[in-house]
Design an enzyme around this catalytic site. Structure first.
Site, mmCIF file in Angstrom:
data_model
loop_
_atom_site.group_PDB
_atom_site.id
_atom_site.type_symbol
_atom_site.label_atom_id
_atom_site.label_comp_id
_atom_site.label_asym_id
_atom_site.label_seq_id
_atom_site.Cartn_x
_atom_site.Cartn_y
_atom_site.Cartn_z
ATOM 1 N N ASP A 31 0.825 -1.010 -0.204
ATOM 2 C CA ASP A 31 -0.129 0.542 -0.227
ATOM 3 C C ASP A 31 0.901 1.420 -0.226
ATOM 4 O O ASP A 31 1.646 0.907 1.190
ATOM 5 C CB ASP A 31 -1.011 -0.306 0.919
ATOM 6 C CG ASP A 31 -1.854 1.331 1.675
ATOM 7 O OD1 ASP A 31 -2.299 1.566 0.643
ATOM 8 O OD2 ASP A 31 -2.456 1.674 2.616
ATOM 9 N N HIS A 58 -2.381 12.902 -9.048
ATOM 10 C CA HIS A 58 -3.282 13.691 -10.165
ATOM 11 C C HIS A 58 -4.466 13.211 -9.947
ATOM 12 O O HIS A 58 -5.538 13.632 -9.585
ATOM 13 C CB HIS A 58 -3.150 13.829 -11.409
ATOM 14 C CG HIS A 58 -3.789 12.840 -12.246
ATOM 15 N ND1 HIS A 58 -3.747 12.544 -13.638
ATOM 16 C CD2 HIS A 58 -3.413 11.158 -12.102
ATOM 17 C CE1 HIS A 58 -4.027 11.578 -14.369
ATOM 18 N NE2 HIS A 58 -4.179 10.448 -13.288
#
Length: 345
Positions: free
Chosen positions: A236, A255
């Site tokens: 993760d 983004h």
């Protein structure tokens, strides 16, 4: 007898060019027409050369009249070419809509004209009030969580994004002077297309593809050119990333996220890096002066679907500085993305 000025002849009708407002009002019509011809395989039927709408209709099991009218609309925008006899041919734009051709955009068209994008766009009216993505209002879950729960949508997304990034990976890898030796860590690198391209071009490099385990199961690193020079690691990116790399990559990651989450991601990456190690943030960089840029439309996709955004160079520098990096420069590429180069301090 001359035609009356009030009733000009068809050949001399003083048409006005379409205005930007006209194109915006009709935008959803063009998108729907594009989706229709792709779903019915019209670009593939034209691969062998020009055909009439009657011929195309027979081959695609559609109605010739409606098909002709839709193709005429798209031909007016340059997507097809219509001759004087009413036959249609491919152009450069529609050639890319064929299935199985290099850099095909078929899957991308089907993704961005899909109902989940249309419903999210319709939610922009409420988004201006709430700041919340239209997707979450329409589907009751964050976008990536929904894709996990809806396998068909997830497969469409993965296929479309892979088709869009295949060519970009080569453009990115060819635009930056990667070192001759060392280890490249591609953080949240998807199926590994960019890492494979980098390792292929730089035989002295080794690589680590860091991703969620379910994505790694379908990685692309098994190739003769990269044999023995890579490994995968699941995890993760908000928790920890592999340590000891000489160069770290974050391609099309920041983004997707708002500033607070970007700072968490960058902090995690910084903890894995020794001072002086380079980080490449590969994303679109918006112009700060309002110059038209295709990434502005991508920014609205982020607003509709996620909680992320496209950023200017100054906005990237602010995030990097707050996370323990120094901006070294920005390297443009032939694609929509640029390479924001930073150094751990």
């Amino acid at each position: 007898m001359a035609a009356s000025p009030a009733h000009p002849s068809p050949g001399n009708h003083p048409h006005l060019p379409a205005s930007p407002l006209h194109d915006l009002m009709y935008g959803h019509i063009y998108a729907s027409a594009l989706r229709a011809v792709v779903l019915h395989g019209i670009p593939d039927l034209l691969a062998g050369g020009p055909r009439s709408a009657v011929d195309l209709a027979a081959r695609s099991r559609t109605q010739a009249g409606p098909l002709y009218r839709v193709l005429r609309l798209l031909a007016a925008r340059g997507l097809f070419r219509e001759d004087a006899g009413g036959t249609f041919a491919l152009t450069e734009g529609s050639e890319a809509l064929r299935a199985g051709v290099p850099n095909s955009r078929r899957a991308a068209v089907l993704l961005f004209t899909d109902v989940m994008y249309r419903r999210s766009a319709e939610g922009l009216t409420d988004t201006l009030h709430t700041g919340e993505p239209g997707f979450e209002a329409a589907y009751g879950a964050p976008f990536f969580e929904y894709l996990v729960a809806a396998p068909d949508a997830g497969r469409l997304f993965d296929t479309a994004i892979s088709s869009l990034t295949d060519g970009v990976n080569a453009q990115v890898a060819g635009s930056y002077s990667f070192p001759d030796r060392g280890t490249v860590v591609d953080v949240a690198g998807g199926r590994g297309g960019l890492l494979r391209e980098v390792l292929t071009r730089s035989p002295g490099l080794t690589g680590v593809l860091f991703e969620r385990p379910e994505t790694l199961a379908d990685h692309l690193l098994d190739s003769g050119e990269t044999a023995g020079r890579w490994r995968t690691e699941g995890g993760d990116l908000f928790a920890a990333v592999p340590e000891g790399g000489d160069l770290y990559l974050l391609k099309n990651i920041l983004h997707d996220w708002p500033d607070a989450d970007c700072l968490r991601i960058l902090a995690t990456v910084r903890r894995a890096m020794a001072p002086g190690t380079r980080l490449l943030v590969i994303d679109a960089v918006l112009p700060a002066d309002g110059t038209p840029d295709p990434a502005v439309a991508l920014d609205i996709v982020m607003l509709m679907m996620l909680r992320g955004r496209e950023r200017t160079a100054a906005e990237f520098e602010g995030l990097l500085t707050r996370s323990g990096f120094r901006l070294r420069g920005i390297v443009p590429t032939p694609s929509l993305t640029s390479i924001v180069e930073a150094e751990a301090v």
